[in-house]
Design a protein around this motif. Structure first.
Motif, PDB file in Angstrom:
ATOM      1  N   ILE A   1     -22.013  12.959 -32.535  1.00 40.47           N
ATOM      2  CA  ILE A   1     -21.789  11.426 -32.628  1.00 40.47           C
ATOM      3  C   ILE A   1     -22.317  10.874 -31.244  1.00 40.47           C
ATOM      4  O   ILE A   1     -22.905   9.922 -31.340  1.00 40.47           O
ATOM      5  N   ILE A   2     -21.915  11.733 -30.147  1.00 35.48           N
ATOM      6  CA  ILE A   2     -22.286  10.742 -28.763  1.00 35.48           C
ATOM      7  C   ILE A   2     -23.847  10.597 -28.968  1.00 35.48           C
ATOM      8  O   ILE A   2     -24.489   9.747 -28.528  1.00 35.48           O
ATOM      9  N   ASN A   3     -24.627  11.765 -29.162  1.00 31.12           N
ATOM     10  CA  ASN A   3     -26.135  11.870 -28.971  1.00 31.12           C
ATOM     11  C   ASN A   3     -26.896  11.526 -30.061  1.00 31.12           C
ATOM     12  O   ASN A   3     -28.110  10.889 -29.771  1.00 31.12           O
ATOM     13  N   GLN A   4     -26.384  11.551 -31.304  1.00 28.10           N
ATOM     14  CA  GLN A   4     -27.239  11.161 -32.296  1.00 28.10           C
ATOM     15  C   GLN A   4     -26.702   9.958 -33.275  1.00 28.10           C
ATOM     16  O   GLN A   4     -27.061   9.784 -34.442  1.00 28.10           O
ATOM     17  N   HIS A   5     -25.600   9.276 -32.911  1.00 30.58           N
ATOM     18  CA  HIS A   5     -24.923   8.134 -33.736  1.00 30.58           C
ATOM     19  C   HIS A   5     -26.067   7.046 -34.080  1.00 30.58           C
ATOM     20  O   HIS A   5     -25.773   6.650 -35.184  1.00 30.58           O
ATOM     21  N   HIS A   6     -27.062   6.777 -33.452  1.00 30.67           N
ATOM     22  CA  HIS A   6     -28.051   5.873 -33.770  1.00 30.67           C
ATOM     23  C   HIS A   6     -28.820   6.442 -34.987  1.00 30.67           C
ATOM     24  O   HIS A   6     -29.413   5.659 -35.615  1.00 30.67           O
ATOM     25  N   VAL A   7     -28.887   7.811 -35.196  1.00 36.92           N
ATOM     26  CA  VAL A   7     -29.300   8.239 -36.436  1.00 36.92           C
ATOM     27  C   VAL A   7     -28.772   8.297 -37.541  1.00 36.92           C
ATOM     28  O   VAL A   7     -28.954   8.269 -38.675  1.00 36.92           O
TER      29      VAL A   7
ATOM     30  N   ALA B   1      -5.120  10.787 -20.602  1.00 34.48           N
ATOM     31  CA  ALA B   1      -5.286   9.419 -19.816  1.00 34.48           C
ATOM     32  C   ALA B   1      -6.192   9.766 -18.546  1.00 34.48           C
ATOM     33  O   ALA B   1      -5.756  10.226 -17.671  1.00 34.48           O
ATOM     34  N   PRO B   2      -7.433   9.096 -18.525  1.00 30.08           N
ATOM     35  CA  PRO B   2      -8.196   9.065 -17.384  1.00 30.08           C
ATOM     36  C   PRO B   2      -7.912   8.005 -16.291  1.00 30.08           C
ATOM     37  O   PRO B   2      -6.867   7.337 -16.456  1.00 30.08           O
ATOM     38  N   ARG B   3      -8.548   8.097 -15.316  1.00 30.16           N
ATOM     39  CA  ARG B   3      -8.165   7.209 -14.223  1.00 30.16           C
ATOM     40  C   ARG B   3      -8.934   6.027 -14.460  1.00 30.16           C
ATOM     41  O   ARG B   3      -8.385   4.783 -14.291  1.00 30.16           O
ATOM     42  N   TYR B   4     -10.061   6.093 -15.029  1.00 25.94           N
ATOM     43  CA  TYR B   4     -10.825   4.887 -15.499  1.00 25.94           C
ATOM     44  C   TYR B   4     -11.000   5.018 -16.946  1.00 25.94           C
ATOM     45  O   TYR B   4     -11.267   6.150 -17.461  1.00 25.94           O
TER      46      TYR B   4
ATOM     47  N   TYR C   1     -15.552  13.916 -21.306  1.00 28.01           N
ATOM     48  CA  TYR C   1     -16.271  12.373 -21.712  1.00 28.01           C
ATOM     49  C   TYR C   1     -15.022  11.528 -21.792  1.00 28.01           C
ATOM     50  O   TYR C   1     -13.769  11.502 -21.926  1.00 28.01           O
ATOM     51  N   VAL C   2     -15.429  10.287 -21.094  1.00 28.63           N
ATOM     52  CA  VAL C   2     -14.588   9.160 -21.124  1.00 28.63           C
ATOM     53  C   VAL C   2     -14.788   8.040 -21.840  1.00 28.63           C
ATOM     54  O   VAL C   2     -16.242   7.829 -22.008  1.00 28.63           O
ATOM     55  N   PHE C   3     -14.007   7.351 -22.716  1.00 33.52           N
ATOM     56  CA  PHE C   3     -14.285   6.356 -23.616  1.00 33.52           C
ATOM     57  C   PHE C   3     -13.287   5.320 -23.316  1.00 33.52           C
ATOM     58  O   PHE C   3     -12.134   5.203 -23.022  1.00 33.52           O
TER      59      PHE C   3
ATOM     60  N   SER D   1     -19.815  -2.686 -20.701  1.00 32.21           N
ATOM     61  CA  SER D   1     -19.362  -1.236 -19.897  1.00 32.21           C
ATOM     62  C   SER D   1     -18.917  -1.397 -18.549  1.00 32.21           C
ATOM     63  O   SER D   1     -18.838  -0.534 -17.568  1.00 32.21           O
ATOM     64  N   GLU D   2     -18.550  -2.712 -18.124  1.00 34.86           N
ATOM     65  CA  GLU D   2     -18.358  -3.081 -16.765  1.00 34.86           C
ATOM     66  C   GLU D   2     -17.344  -2.044 -16.209  1.00 34.86           C
ATOM     67  O   GLU D   2     -17.459  -1.604 -15.037  1.00 34.86           O
ATOM     68  N   GLN D   3     -16.239  -1.652 -16.989  1.00 34.56           N
ATOM     69  CA  GLN D   3     -15.020  -1.220 -16.574  1.00 34.56           C
ATOM     70  C   GLN D   3     -15.363   0.564 -16.344  1.00 34.56           C
ATOM     71  O   GLN D   3     -15.003   1.109 -15.491  1.00 34.56           O
ATOM     72  N   LEU D   4     -16.684   0.799 -16.744  1.00 39.11           N
ATOM     73  CA  LEU D   4     -16.881   2.255 -16.679  1.00 39.11           C
ATOM     74  C   LEU D   4     -18.103   2.347 -15.756  1.00 39.11           C
ATOM     75  O   LEU D   4     -18.739   3.489 -15.788  1.00 39.11           O
ATOM     76  N   GLN D   5     -18.525   1.283 -14.926  1.00 44.54           N
ATOM     77  CA  GLN D   5     -19.659   1.566 -14.019  1.00 44.54           C
ATOM     78  C   GLN D   5     -19.232   2.695 -13.164  1.00 44.54           C
ATOM     79  O   GLN D   5     -18.277   2.786 -12.506  1.00 44.54           O
ATOM     80  N   GLY D   6     -20.425   3.671 -12.969  1.00 46.69           N
ATOM     81  CA  GLY D   6     -20.337   4.735 -11.893  1.00 46.69           C
ATOM     82  C   GLY D   6     -19.601   6.008 -12.633  1.00 46.69           C
ATOM     83  O   GLY D   6     -19.377   6.759 -11.875  1.00 46.69           O
ATOM     84  N   VAL D   7     -18.743   5.890 -13.762  1.00 50.05           N
ATOM     85  CA  VAL D   7     -18.168   6.870 -14.466  1.00 50.05           C
ATOM     86  C   VAL D   7     -19.004   7.884 -15.257  1.00 50.05           C
ATOM     87  O   VAL D   7     -19.686   7.350 -16.255  1.00 50.05           O
ATOM     88  N   PRO D   8     -19.156   8.938 -14.800  1.00 50.45           N
ATOM     89  CA  PRO D   8     -20.379  10.208 -15.597  1.00 50.45           C
ATOM     90  C   PRO D   8     -19.563  10.195 -16.857  1.00 50.45           C
ATOM     91  O   PRO D   8     -18.461  10.072 -17.224  1.00 50.45           O
ATOM     92  N   GLN D   9     -20.669  10.466 -17.906  1.00 53.03           N
ATOM     93  CA  GLN D   9     -20.337  10.769 -19.166  1.00 53.03           C
ATOM     94  C   GLN D   9     -19.479   9.945 -19.817  1.00 53.03           C
ATOM     95  O   GLN D   9     -18.297  10.430 -20.400  1.00 53.03           O
ATOM     96  N   SER D  10     -19.520   8.499 -19.542  1.00 48.00           N
ATOM     97  CA  SER D  10     -18.572   7.512 -20.007  1.00 48.00           C
ATOM     98  C   SER D  10     -19.476   6.718 -21.262  1.00 48.00           C
ATOM     99  O   SER D  10     -20.604   6.451 -21.243  1.00 48.00           O
ATOM    100  N   TYR D  11     -18.561   6.402 -22.276  1.00 45.87           N
ATOM    101  CA  TYR D  11     -19.091   5.562 -23.607  1.00 45.87           C
ATOM    102  C   TYR D  11     -18.131   4.577 -24.051  1.00 45.87           C
ATOM    103  O   TYR D  11     -17.050   4.646 -23.532  1.00 45.87           O
ATOM    104  N   LEU D  12     -18.630   3.712 -24.840  1.00 47.01           N
ATOM    105  CA  LEU D  12     -18.039   2.547 -25.243  1.00 47.01           C
ATOM    106  C   LEU D  12     -17.792   3.096 -27.098  1.00 47.01           C
ATOM    107  O   LEU D  12     -18.770   3.311 -27.673  1.00 47.01           O
ATOM    108  N   ALA D  13     -16.647   2.900 -27.471  1.00 42.90           N
ATOM    109  CA  ALA D  13     -16.260   3.226 -28.954  1.00 42.90           C
ATOM    110  C   ALA D  13     -16.044   1.718 -29.566  1.00 42.90           C
ATOM    111  O   ALA D  13     -14.733   1.419 -29.155  1.00 42.90           O
ATOM    112  N   LEU D  14     -16.869   1.007 -30.081  1.00 44.79           N
ATOM    113  CA  LEU D  14     -16.808  -0.169 -30.507  1.00 44.79           C
ATOM    114  C   LEU D  14     -16.557  -0.278 -32.239  1.00 44.79           C
ATOM    115  O   LEU D  14     -17.126   0.563 -32.828  1.00 44.79           O
ATOM    116  N   ASP D  15     -15.796  -1.474 -32.465  1.00 45.15           N
ATOM    117  CA  ASP D  15     -15.641  -1.857 -33.788  1.00 45.15           C
ATOM    118  C   ASP D  15     -16.926  -2.528 -34.460  1.00 45.15           C
ATOM    119  O   ASP D  15     -16.877  -3.478 -34.546  1.00 45.15           O
TER     120      ASP D  15
END
Length: 345
Positions: A119-125, A290-293, A302-304, A313-327
């Motif tokens: 899902i993370i790597n191939q969602h666009h497909v 629950a993560p710090r960010y 993975y951080v979502f 993704s402003e709140q996740l700037q600099g957070v490695p392996q971070s993603y947006l799960a959007l509606d």
């Protein structure tokens, strides 16, 4: 019952909440049925039977050629039985329907399970291919409102009424006797659930909750743990290993989005619904903390951040392996469609 009709051999279904088992032991019934040739025993509602763990252990030890399948409430912890079943039983936890399973029932499809990394790597497909099989806007909204339990197959109009009856039943006839709760404590449990339902996701102030409910702090924490075990609440913690119920959770959610629409049919907060959906679907097959960010950390990797189409993704700037799960229907890069996480099981 479906399984019973599909298998071969002399088999029988027994519900252990039957009046018969108020005065008879299961081991006696099985002994009689075994003599009649029965070898497959499907036992339902085992948590309503006082001697469940002792009798199941006895059956395992006494009969080498029988198969026993036992089902019970989610509050039934196999390790809490007064006989050691941990080395004798294979335990499975049955979750509510995932979005994928709901679609398979509703649309008569056979959608495949997707792994988290896929899902993370191939969602666009994968997303465009899946979107050809259902209507994103209507079907996803329907699932969030009434798709988590198979009651919708009987009646969608009566779904939330059935849901309310189920919660009442779980509290009154599953939790109360199994946890040996007094009537006053059961009422307190319902009051706590109502208070939480008005403000989830709830960042708990246990002291204030204790004052509002007029009950000790440790009692509140125990009641939260019971509702979590009964799959009425989801408790989000900073870590998952070695957790005691006396440790305050970071956030409290209702267990699935359908509960939100039950308690707030016309005023459900869509942000709450989205977060609850994500947490519910992920916790079935992954570790979520629950993560710090961000909103959620999955498998300590993975951080979502969960939100609507306009979230950045402003709140996740600099957070490695971070993603947006959007509606959204389809995504790109680190913007992943929220509904895709309903394909995990």
């Amino acid at each position: 019952m479906q399984y019973l009709s599909a298998i071969q051999g002399k088999r029988i279904y027994l519900s252990l909440d039957d009046f018969y088992f108020e005065t008879h032991r299961l081991i006696e019934a099985v002994a009689s049925l075994y003599a009649m040739g029965y070898r497959i025993f499907l036992l339902d509602e085992v948590h309503r039977y006082l001697w469940w763990s002792k009798d199941l252990k006895q059956l395992y030890d006494d009969y080498e050629d029988i198969q026993v399948v036992a089902t019970g409430s989610s509050i039934l912890d196999i390790s809490r039985g007064n006989a050691d079943l941990s080395r004798r039983a294979a335990v499975y936890h049955l979750h509510g329907l995932s979005f994928r399973e709901y679609l398979n029932f509703e649309k008569n499809t056979n959608l495949p399970i997707l792994g988290l990394e896929e899902i993370i790597n191939q969602h666009h497909v994968v997303a465009p291919e899946l979107l050809d099989t259902f209507d994103f806007h209507s079907d996803f909204r329907d699932y969030l409102s009434f798709g988590y339990f198979p009651y919708f197959l009987e009646s969608k109009k009566a779904y939330h009424q059935k849901l309310q009856q189920t919660i009442q039943l779980v509290i009154d006839t599953d939790i109360a006797p199994f946890e040996e709760l007094q009537h006053a404590t059961t009422r307190l449990l319902k009051k706590l659930l109502f208070v939480l339902s008005e403000s989830v996701p709830f960042t708990p102030n246990i002291q204030k909750l204790s004052q509002k409910l007029e009950t000790p702090r440790n009692t509140v924490l125990r009641l939260l743990d019971i509702l979590n075990q009964a799959q009425i609440l989801l408790l989000l913690r900073s870590f998952t290993k070695g957790v005691s119920y006396l440790q305050k959770p970071e956030k409290i959610y209702l267990q699935n989005p359908n509960f939100i629409y039950l308690f707030s049919p016309t005023m459900a907060n869509i942000g709450n619904v989205r977060e609850t959906f994500f947490l519910n679907q992920l916790t079935a097959v992954h570790s979520v903390t629950a993560p710090r960010y961000g909103d959620f950390m999955v498998d300590d990797t993975y951080v979502f951040e969960v939100g609507g189409a306009s979230k950045t993704s402003e709140q996740l700037q600099g957070v490695p392996q971070s993603y947006l799960a959007l509606d959204i229907a389809g995504g790109s890069n680190r913007r992943i469609p929220l509904w895709l996480f309903g394909m995990l099981y």
